[in-house]
Enzyme design. Structure first.
Site, mmCIF file in Angstrom:
data_model
loop_
_atom_site.group_PDB
_atom_site.id
_atom_site.type_symbol
_atom_site.label_atom_id
_atom_site.label_comp_id
_atom_site.label_asym_id
_atom_site.label_seq_id
_atom_site.Cartn_x
_atom_site.Cartn_y
_atom_site.Cartn_z
ATOM 1 N N LYS A 182 -2.963 -4.764 9.346
ATOM 2 C CA LYS A 182 -1.931 -4.212 9.213
ATOM 3 C C LYS A 182 -1.391 -3.478 10.664
ATOM 4 O O LYS A 182 -1.725 -2.486 10.918
ATOM 5 C CB LYS A 182 -1.588 -3.239 7.834
ATOM 6 C CG LYS A 182 -0.222 -3.046 7.542
ATOM 7 C CD LYS A 182 -0.079 -2.404 6.234
ATOM 8 C CE LYS A 182 1.407 -2.005 5.804
ATOM 9 N NZ LYS A 182 1.376 -1.357 4.411
ATOM 10 N N ASN A 223 -5.950 -0.658 8.108
ATOM 11 C CA ASN A 223 -4.415 0.068 8.326
ATOM 12 C C ASN A 223 -4.718 0.689 9.603
ATOM 13 O O ASN A 223 -5.323 1.932 9.630
ATOM 14 C CB ASN A 223 -3.942 0.706 7.267
ATOM 15 C CG ASN A 223 -2.620 1.545 7.354
ATOM 16 O OD1 ASN A 223 -1.949 1.046 8.423
ATOM 17 N ND2 ASN A 223 -2.622 2.515 6.742
ATOM 18 N N ASN A 239 4.072 -2.120 8.785
ATOM 19 C CA ASN A 239 4.098 -0.602 8.158
ATOM 20 C C ASN A 239 5.578 -0.094 8.382
ATOM 21 O O ASN A 239 6.243 -1.024 8.846
ATOM 22 C CB ASN A 239 3.127 0.096 9.034
ATOM 23 C CG ASN A 239 2.495 1.244 8.178
ATOM 24 O OD1 ASN A 239 3.155 1.888 7.107
ATOM 25 N ND2 ASN A 239 1.134 1.139 7.844
ATOM 26 N N GLY A 295 0.929 11.194 5.419
ATOM 27 C CA GLY A 295 -0.447 11.637 6.165
ATOM 28 C C GLY A 295 -1.765 11.336 5.439
ATOM 29 O O GLY A 295 -2.749 12.038 5.550
ATOM 30 N N PHE A 296 -1.601 10.075 4.975
ATOM 31 C CA PHE A 296 -2.857 9.784 4.172
ATOM 32 C C PHE A 296 -3.625 10.772 3.081
ATOM 33 O O PHE A 296 -4.629 11.211 3.416
ATOM 34 C CB PHE A 296 -4.005 9.100 5.058
ATOM 35 C CG PHE A 296 -3.818 8.026 5.901
ATOM 36 C CD1 PHE A 296 -2.988 7.049 5.788
ATOM 37 C CD2 PHE A 296 -4.721 7.780 7.065
ATOM 38 C CE1 PHE A 296 -2.596 5.903 6.260
ATOM 39 C CE2 PHE A 296 -4.601 6.362 7.621
ATOM 40 C CZ PHE A 296 -3.596 5.544 7.158
ATOM 41 N N SER A 350 -0.349 3.539 10.423
ATOM 42 C CA SER A 350 0.521 4.429 9.813
ATOM 43 C C SER A 350 0.957 5.627 10.964
ATOM 44 O O SER A 350 0.147 5.767 11.807
ATOM 45 C CB SER A 350 -0.299 5.210 8.853
ATOM 46 O OG SER A 350 0.321 6.546 8.536
ATOM 47 N N ASN A 357 8.789 8.727 4.937
ATOM 48 C CA ASN A 357 7.312 9.439 4.482
ATOM 49 C C ASN A 357 6.710 10.002 5.717
ATOM 50 O O ASN A 357 6.588 9.128 6.520
ATOM 51 C CB ASN A 357 6.677 8.897 3.567
ATOM 52 C CG ASN A 357 5.535 7.816 4.016
ATOM 53 O OD1 ASN A 357 4.552 8.340 4.274
ATOM 54 N ND2 ASN A 357 5.935 6.511 4.358
ATOM 55 N N ASN A 399 1.594 8.454 10.668
ATOM 56 C CA ASN A 399 1.551 9.962 10.181
ATOM 57 C C ASN A 399 0.211 10.330 10.280
ATOM 58 O O ASN A 399 -0.141 11.607 10.052
ATOM 59 C CB ASN A 399 2.095 10.034 8.725
ATOM 60 C CG ASN A 399 3.470 9.583 8.449
ATOM 61 O OD1 ASN A 399 4.472 9.867 9.098
ATOM 62 N ND2 ASN A 399 3.865 8.634 7.456
ATOM 63 N N THR A 400 -0.777 9.776 11.014
ATOM 64 C CA THR A 400 -1.913 10.063 11.380
ATOM 65 C C THR A 400 -1.909 10.259 12.753
ATOM 66 O O THR A 400 -2.083 9.268 13.422
ATOM 67 C CB THR A 400 -3.250 9.564 10.561
ATOM 68 O OG1 THR A 400 -3.090 9.669 9.182
ATOM 69 C CG2 THR A 400 -4.461 10.056 11.404
ATOM 70 N N ASP A 413 0.107 2.954 -5.001
ATOM 71 C CA ASP A 413 -1.005 3.451 -5.962
ATOM 72 C C ASP A 413 -2.289 3.662 -4.689
ATOM 73 O O ASP A 413 -3.184 3.270 -4.724
ATOM 74 C CB ASP A 413 -1.491 2.321 -6.858
ATOM 75 C CG ASP A 413 -2.666 2.740 -7.650
ATOM 76 O OD1 ASP A 413 -3.000 3.848 -7.734
ATOM 77 O OD2 ASP A 413 -3.210 1.840 -8.283
ATOM 78 N N LYS A 414 -2.239 4.914 -4.290
ATOM 79 C CA LYS A 414 -3.137 5.190 -3.129
ATOM 80 C C LYS A 414 -4.707 5.228 -3.584
ATOM 81 O O LYS A 414 -5.520 5.203 -2.798
ATOM 82 C CB LYS A 414 -2.686 6.552 -2.253
ATOM 83 C CG LYS A 414 -1.377 6.349 -1.571
ATOM 84 C CD LYS A 414 -1.184 7.744 -0.761
ATOM 85 C CE LYS A 414 0.047 7.561 0.126
ATOM 86 N NZ LYS A 414 -0.199 7.217 1.558
ATOM 87 N N ALA A 420 0.873 -1.402 -0.063
ATOM 88 C CA ALA A 420 -0.108 0.038 -0.005
ATOM 89 C C ALA A 420 1.026 1.252 -0.137
ATOM 90 O O ALA A 420 1.896 1.266 0.537
ATOM 91 C CB ALA A 420 -1.146 -0.012 1.357
ATOM 92 N N GLY A 421 0.074 2.272 -0.429
ATOM 93 C CA GLY A 421 1.062 3.528 -0.600
ATOM 94 C C GLY A 421 1.513 4.074 -1.913
ATOM 95 O O GLY A 421 2.085 5.137 -2.107
HETATM 96 C C1 LIG Z 1 5.860 6.605 0.386
HETATM 97 C C2 LIG Z 1 5.211 5.526 1.108
HETATM 98 C C3 LIG Z 1 3.878 5.663 1.224
HETATM 99 C C4 LIG Z 1 2.983 4.640 2.002
HETATM 100 N N1 LIG Z 1 1.928 4.778 2.300
HETATM 101 C C5 LIG Z 1 1.125 3.852 2.865
HETATM 102 C C6 LIG Z 1 -0.218 3.902 3.031
HETATM 103 O O1 LIG Z 1 -0.961 4.721 2.380
HETATM 104 N N2 LIG Z 1 -0.748 2.702 3.647
HETATM 105 C C7 LIG Z 1 -0.087 1.725 4.298
HETATM 106 O O2 LIG Z 1 -0.595 0.971 4.923
HETATM 107 N N3 LIG Z 1 1.457 1.634 4.222
HETATM 108 C C8 LIG Z 1 1.990 2.714 3.492
HETATM 109 N N4 LIG Z 1 3.443 2.557 3.236
HETATM 110 C C9 LIG Z 1 4.147 1.492 3.791
HETATM 111 C C10 LIG Z 1 4.344 0.283 2.929
HETATM 112 O O3 LIG Z 1 3.080 -0.160 2.385
HETATM 113 C C11 LIG Z 1 5.280 -0.766 3.624
HETATM 114 O O4 LIG Z 1 4.342 -1.254 4.721
HETATM 115 C C12 LIG Z 1 6.446 -0.155 4.195
HETATM 116 O O5 LIG Z 1 7.189 0.914 3.302
HETATM 117 C C13 LIG Z 1 7.620 -1.462 4.143
HETATM 118 O O6 LIG Z 1 7.901 -1.765 2.959
HETATM 119 P P1 LIG Z 1 9.233 -1.630 2.111
HETATM 120 O O7 LIG Z 1 10.457 -1.384 2.975
HETATM 121 O O8 LIG Z 1 9.237 -2.339 0.989
HETATM 122 O O9 LIG Z 1 8.872 -0.096 1.544
HETATM 123 C C14 LIG Z 1 4.112 3.539 2.530
HETATM 124 C C15 LIG Z 1 5.223 3.499 2.234
HETATM 125 C C16 LIG Z 1 6.060 4.482 1.701
HETATM 126 C C17 LIG Z 1 7.506 4.615 1.414
#
Ligand SMILES: Cc1cc2nc3c(=O)[nH]c(=O)nc-3n(C[C@H](O)[C@H](O)[C@H](O)COP(=O)(O)O)c2cc1C
Length: 364
Positions: A214, A170, A243, A113-114, A173, A110, A175-176, A64-65, A61-62
């Site tokens: 998650k 989720n 996360n 913040g959703f 996060s 990052n 950031n919220t 293709d938000k 996730a994150g």
């Molecule tokens: C730029 C960015 C945005 C993300 N946005 C979300 C999100 O909207 N929701 C979520 O559950 N995780 C989000 N994540 C977390 C990722 O889904 C993942 O759990 C985390 O980055 C660990 O995997 P990685 O080390 O392969 O990036 C985000 C991560 C990144 C880097």
């Protein structure tokens, strides 16, 4: 074709502000004429959460938000795609800059913040592609200013269950503000009770939609005991571990950028994420499967994630540093491991090292 696109685009994307680069990558995926992916070797297929997954490599996730490019992502060779996080109402997220690359560490911080176009926009897109097939899950979250966060999750499950292969709740996060408090035992029990109840209520129309939870890699082991206990008693279908982390490992090289607030992902997250995955696996006792995310950036780290307890894996930050070739690299490494071991399914690997990982010194 994909390799060429990737090789041409990556240096250019790296020269841009990270958030501009991300926006451009989504645009390229929207318009690139991608061929259908080659059929996966059937030894990579697994049945997980009642879904037939052609290969275990997903995109987290994150990326293709707003559910703009799930089919392009499937065409790149991912076995499943998780879109979101989607919030009920549109919201802008935090002020920019809010996305940072730690180049020397192969990490990302990052604090988006959703930022979300909201449920209506994403739903329209998922309805339009519903007949296309492929496994597309949706990750849901609460609006920052919501007066009733639990109600946000319930309404999103109700709205998306019919068009999503699975729904991820989720609550992790960083950031919220206050969101991760939903991981506290009494709050989580109420949240999952209501979410699972909503899923059951609409199942006659929407079909059986798996619900995944998650979690953050920053939970204490005592809190993890509670979270797994509640997830089991409320009968969620699986968990994603996990996360981004609010921790900053002491050996980071990009010390100035490391001071930015937000969640850290990528290579520096790997040791903690893997440990928490193994700790979760030994507590779940095979009641439901796990998805492993955090720092996967090679075939070896992907296989280790599966051996630590993941039935499926997800990548995100690794794509930033390794490019799209990472997808095929992981699949080839998994097939090689099967050959070496004389196995014809990844099942034998899942959790094989979990107990050993939990016996190691705690990662720094
Ligand atoms: C730029 C960015 C945005 C993300 N946005 C979300 C999100 O909207 N929701 C979520 O559950 N995780 C989000 N994540 C977390 C990722 O889904 C993942 O759990 C985390 O980055 C660990 O995997 P990685 O080390 O392969 O990036 C985000 C991560 C990144 C880097």
């Amino acid at each position: 074709m994909i390799g060429l696109l990737d090789r041409l685009a990556r240096p250019f994307l790296h020269a841009l502000d990270p958030e501009d680069a991300h926006g451009l990558a989504i645009k390229m995926l929207k318009f690139a004429p991608l061929p259908p992916p080659p059929r996966d070797d059937k030894r990579l297929a697994l049945r997980v959460f009642g879904l037939n997954v052609p290969n275990p490599v997903g995109i987290a996730a994150g990326f293709d938000k707003n559910a703009e490019v799930p089919d392009a992502l499937l065409r790149l060779g991912f076995g499943f795609v998780e879109v979101g996080t989607i919030t009920p109402k549109p919201q802008p997220g935090n002020p920019r800059p809010r996305l940072f690359r730690l180049d020397a560490d192969h990490g990302v911080i990052n604090r988006l913040g959703f930022n979300s176009q909201g449920a209506d926009a994403a739903l329209k897109r998922l309805v339009a592609r519903a007949a296309a097939g492929g496994i597309v899950g949706i990750n849901v979250g609460a609006n920052k200013d919501s007066p009733d966060r639990v109600a946000d999750y319930v309404q999103l499950i109700e709205r998306f269950a019919a068009v999503a292969s699975y729904v991820t709740v989720n609550i992790s996060s960083p950031n919220t503000p206050g969101l991760r408090n939903l991981q506290q035992a009494s709050v989580l029990d109420d949240l999952l009770a209501r979410v699972v109840d909503a899923r059951e209520r609409i199942a006659p129309n929407a079909g059986p939609t798996p619900v995944l939870l998650k979690i953050a890699p920053d939970l204490s082991l005592g809190d993890l005991d509670d979270v797994v206990g509640i997830a089991r008693s409320r009968r969620v279908d699986g968990m994603i571990v996990g996360n981004t982390t609010v921790a900053r490992p002491p050996n980071l090289l990009e010390t100035a950028i490391a001071k930015e607030a937000g969640g850290l992902s990528g290579r520096p997250l790997y040791p903690l994420a893997n440990r928490m995955l193994a700790e979760t696996y030994v507590r779940v006792e095979d009641v439901f499967p796990l998805v492993g995310a955090g720092g996967i950036d090679s075939g070896a780290t992907a296989l280790a994630k599966i051996r630590a307890g993941a039935s499926l894996i997800q990548v995100y930050s690794g794509l930033v540093f390794r490019g799209l070739g990472l997808i095929a690299e992981i699949k080839n490494a998994l097939l090689e491991a099967l050959e070496d071991d004389g196995q014809d399914s990844l099942k034998e690997f899942i959790g094989a090292d979990a107990a050993a990982v939990t016996a190691e010194p705690w990662p720094k």
